[in-house]
Write an enzyme that holds these catalytic residues in place. Structure first.
Site, PDB file in Angstrom:
ATOM      1  N   ARG A  61       0.768  -1.123  -0.004  1.00 14.64           N
ATOM      2  CA  ARG A  61      -0.136  -0.006   0.071  1.00 14.64           C
ATOM      3  C   ARG A  61       0.908   1.298   0.017  1.00 14.64           C
ATOM      4  O   ARG A  61       0.538   2.193  -0.650  1.00 14.64           O
ATOM      5  CB  ARG A  61      -1.158   0.027   1.176  1.00 14.64           C
ATOM      6  CG  ARG A  61      -1.895  -0.872   1.029  1.00 14.64           C
ATOM      7  CD  ARG A  61      -2.998  -1.158   1.918  1.00 14.64           C
ATOM      8  NE  ARG A  61      -3.758   0.086   1.884  1.00 14.64           N
ATOM      9  CZ  ARG A  61      -3.907   1.136   2.644  1.00 14.64           C
ATOM     10  NH1 ARG A  61      -3.188   1.392   3.580  1.00 14.64           N
ATOM     11  NH2 ARG A  61      -4.617   2.233   2.320  1.00 14.64           N
ATOM     12  N   CYS A  84      15.105  -3.669  -4.097  1.00 11.48           N
ATOM     13  CA  CYS A  84      15.949  -2.692  -5.236  1.00 11.48           C
ATOM     14  C   CYS A  84      14.703  -1.783  -5.866  1.00 11.48           C
ATOM     15  O   CYS A  84      14.758  -1.825  -6.914  1.00 11.48           O
ATOM     16  CB  CYS A  84      16.559  -3.552  -6.135  1.00 11.48           C
ATOM     17  SG  CYS A  84      17.792  -4.618  -5.245  1.00 11.48           S
TER      18      CYS A  84
END
Ligand SMILES: Cc1ncc(COP(=O)(O)O)c(C=O)c1O
Length: 442
Positions: A333, A365
Site C-alpha cells: 500500500r 531494489c
C-alpha cells in the site's frame, strides 16, 4: 496523484497506541495485540509475520451489525473477500453470520472452502470470464452484480445452457466523487465500473425479458477508504431514485446492494462511524421496501492486522534509514497508493525513548520500497522489532514474491492465545511450477 492520506500533523507513538484499543504496550512484554505479546509470536515464527486479531474482527463486525440494528435496518453483510482472503478469516466472518462478496472464481472457491454457502455469495467485478460465471452458476451462487449490457447477455446464455436462472443485480455507476484516492474511487462516470444511470432502465427491461436471468435489483459501490457519509448519501439517494423509477416503469425491484468502502483511521483521522453510516442508510432507504445488502472489507479486517518486521540495520546517509526485513512485496500500500501506516516499536524501552526522524524502508531494489518518510522513531538497532499497523486489509492479499522473497507466515491471535494460520513459504516453493525447457535443436 491525489493523496488519500489525512493531512493533519502526524500522530506520535503514544497517539497511535491510544487510538487503537486492540493494541497494548506492556512494560515487560512490549507491544501486544489483544493482550498477546508480539515478541512471543516473532520468537516462535520469525519475521516478517502477519498477525491478525480475531477479537478485533469480531468486535468490528458486531459494531457494524449493531449500528444497523439500532436504526432498525435489516442489513445483510457480505464480507468483501478481496480485503483479506485467508480461509481462517473468511471462516471467522462466516461464523458471525456474514456472506461474502467475491470478484473471481478463486475468491468464490475460497469462500465456499471456508464454509460460506453459495447462496450467500455475491459476485462483483467488471470482467468475469465465461468459465468463472459457469462455475459460479453451477455451484448455485446467490447473486451476480452485473456491470454491462454485454455481461447480462453472456450470463443469460450461460444460465440457459446450464438450465438455471441467474439472480442478478445491475451495478449502477452513480457518478459520485467518493473523495478518496484516485486509484480506489469507483463511482465516477469516468471509472470502468458499473452502468450509467441513464442506461439502467432499458437494460433492466431487457434483462427482465431474458430467459436465463432474474433481476433482483440495483447494486452500487463507490470506492474504498471513504471517511464521510456524504458521498454515500448522494449515491444512495440516486440509487433510491432509481428503484422508484424502475418500479414506476413496472419493474420488480427487491434488492439494493449498497457496496462497501467504509474507511478506517490510518493516521489519526477518525474512521467512518458505523452509527452515522447506518443512520444515513436508514434516512435514504426508509420506506423503500428493499432487501439491503452491503460489502465491507477494509472496515472489518484492516485494524485487526499488523505486519511485524525486524530491523536489519540502521544506515546513516545524510539522514537515517531504518532498513526492515519486511518490504513492499509484503505490504504494497505505501508504494502503490502512498498510503500512511503507523509504525510502533515492539519493545517498551524503545517506545518510550526519544524519537528523531527516519525513513523506514525495505531491502527491495526499488526506491518505492519505503514505508515511511521522516517518521519520528527512536533508535532502532539491528534485531529491534516494529509493527506496521492497520495491515489486516489489502496487505497479505496484495503481496508478491518480488526479489524472490518468500511470503511471510501468518498468525491468528484469539482469546489470549495464538496459532499459525499460514506457514512461511519455503524458498524452494518459489519456483514450484516453473520449468526449464530442454534445448531446442535447429
Ligand atoms: C464491488 C466491491 N465491493 C466491496 C469492496 C470492498 O471495499 P472496502 O474494502 O473498501 O470496504 C470493493 C473494493 O473496492 C469492491 O470493489
Amino acid at each position: 496523484m491525489a493523496d488519500m492520506n489525512f493531512t493533519g500533523p502526524e500522530p506520535d507513538l503514544q497517539d497511535l497506541l491510544a487510538a487503537r484499543p486492540q493494541l497494548q504496550m506492556h512494560a515487560q512484554d512490549g507491544l501486544c495485540l489483544e493482550d498477546v505479546p508480539l515478541n512471543a509470536i516473532a520468537d516462535q515464527y520469525g519475521t516478517p509475520v502477519w498477525v491478525y486479531g480475531a477479537g478485533t474482527m469480531r468486535a468490528r463486525f458486531a459494531a457494524l451489525r449493531d449500528a444497523f440494528a439500532a436504526e432498525n435496518v435489516p442489513m445483510h453483510i457480505h464480507y468483501a473477500v478481496k480485503a483479506n482472503d485467508h480461509l481462517a478469516i473468511l471462516n471467522l466472518f462466516c461464523e458471525q453470520g456474514a456472506g461474502a462478496d467475491v470478484v473471481s472464481i478463486g475468491e468464490f472457491r475460497r469462500a465456499i472452502k471456508a464454509g460460506i454457502a453459495a447462496k450467500n455469495i455475491v459476485y462483483s467485478g467488471v470482467g468475469k470470464a465465461e468459465a468463472e460465471l459457469e462455475a459460479a452458476l453451477a455451484a448455485g451462487i446467490g447473486q451476480i452484480n452485473v456491470e454491462s449490457a454485454e455481461e447480462v447477455e453472456m450470463i443469460s446464455a450461460i444460465a440457459a445452457r446450464l438450465g438455471v436462472v441467474a439472480n442478478i443485480a445491475l451495478r449502477m455507476n452513480p457518478d459520485v466523487d467518493a473523495g478518496t484516492h484516485a486509484k480506489i474511487t469507483t463511482g465516477l462516470a469516468e471509472n470502468k465500473f458499473g452502468i450509467a444511470a441513464e442506461d439502467i432502465p432499458a437494460l433492466y427491461a431487457r434483462a427482465a425479458s431474458l430467459p436465463g436471468v432474474q433481476v433482483a435489483g440495483i447494486a452500487m459501490h463507490i470506492g474504498s477508504q471513504i471517511l464521510s457519509t456524504e458521498p454515500y448519501r448522494l449515491a444512495y439517494e440516486k440509487g433510491a431514485e432509481m428503484v422508484r423509477a424502475l418500479r414506476a416503469a413496472g419493474q420488480n425491484v427487491e434488492v439494493l446492494d449498497i457496496g462497501g468502502g467504509l474507511g478506517i483511521g490510518y493516521q489519526d483521522e477518525p474512521g467512518l462511524n458505523p452509527a452515522a453510516f447506518a443512520a444515513t442508510v436508514r434516512q435514504v432507504t426508509h420506506g423503500l421496501g428493499v432487501r439491503l445488502m452491503m460489502e465491507p472489507g477494509r472496515y472489518l479486517a484492516g485494524p485487526a492486522g499488523v505486519l511485524l518486521g525486524a530491523v536489519i540495520l540502521q544506515k546513516q546517509a545524510g539522514k537515517r534509514f531504518v532498513v526492515l526485513d519486511a518490504a513492499m512485496n509484503d505490504l504494497m500500500r505505501p508504494a502503490m497508493y502512498e498510503a500512511w501506516h503507523g509504525i510502533l516499536p515492539v519493545d517498551a524501552s524503545a517506545f518510550h525513548a526519544p524519537a528523531t526522524p527516519a525513513d523506514v524502508v525495505g531491502p527491495i531494489c526499488e526506491t518505492a520500497d519505503q514505508f515511511a518518510t521522516n517518521r519520528a522513531l527512536p533508535d532502532l538497532q539491528p534485531g529491534a522489532r516494529v509493527a506496521l499497523l492497520d495491515a489486516g486489509a489489502y496487505g497479505a492479499v496484495m503481496s508478491s514474491a518480488y526479489n524472490a522473497r518468500p511470503r511471510p507466515a501468518a498468525v491468528l491471535v484469539d482469546r489470549g492465545g495464538f496459532e499459525l494460520i499460514t506457514r512461511r513459504q519455503d524458498v524452494d516453493a518459489l519456483w514450484e511450477g516453473e520449468m526449464i525447457p530442454a534445448p531446442r535443436r535447429a
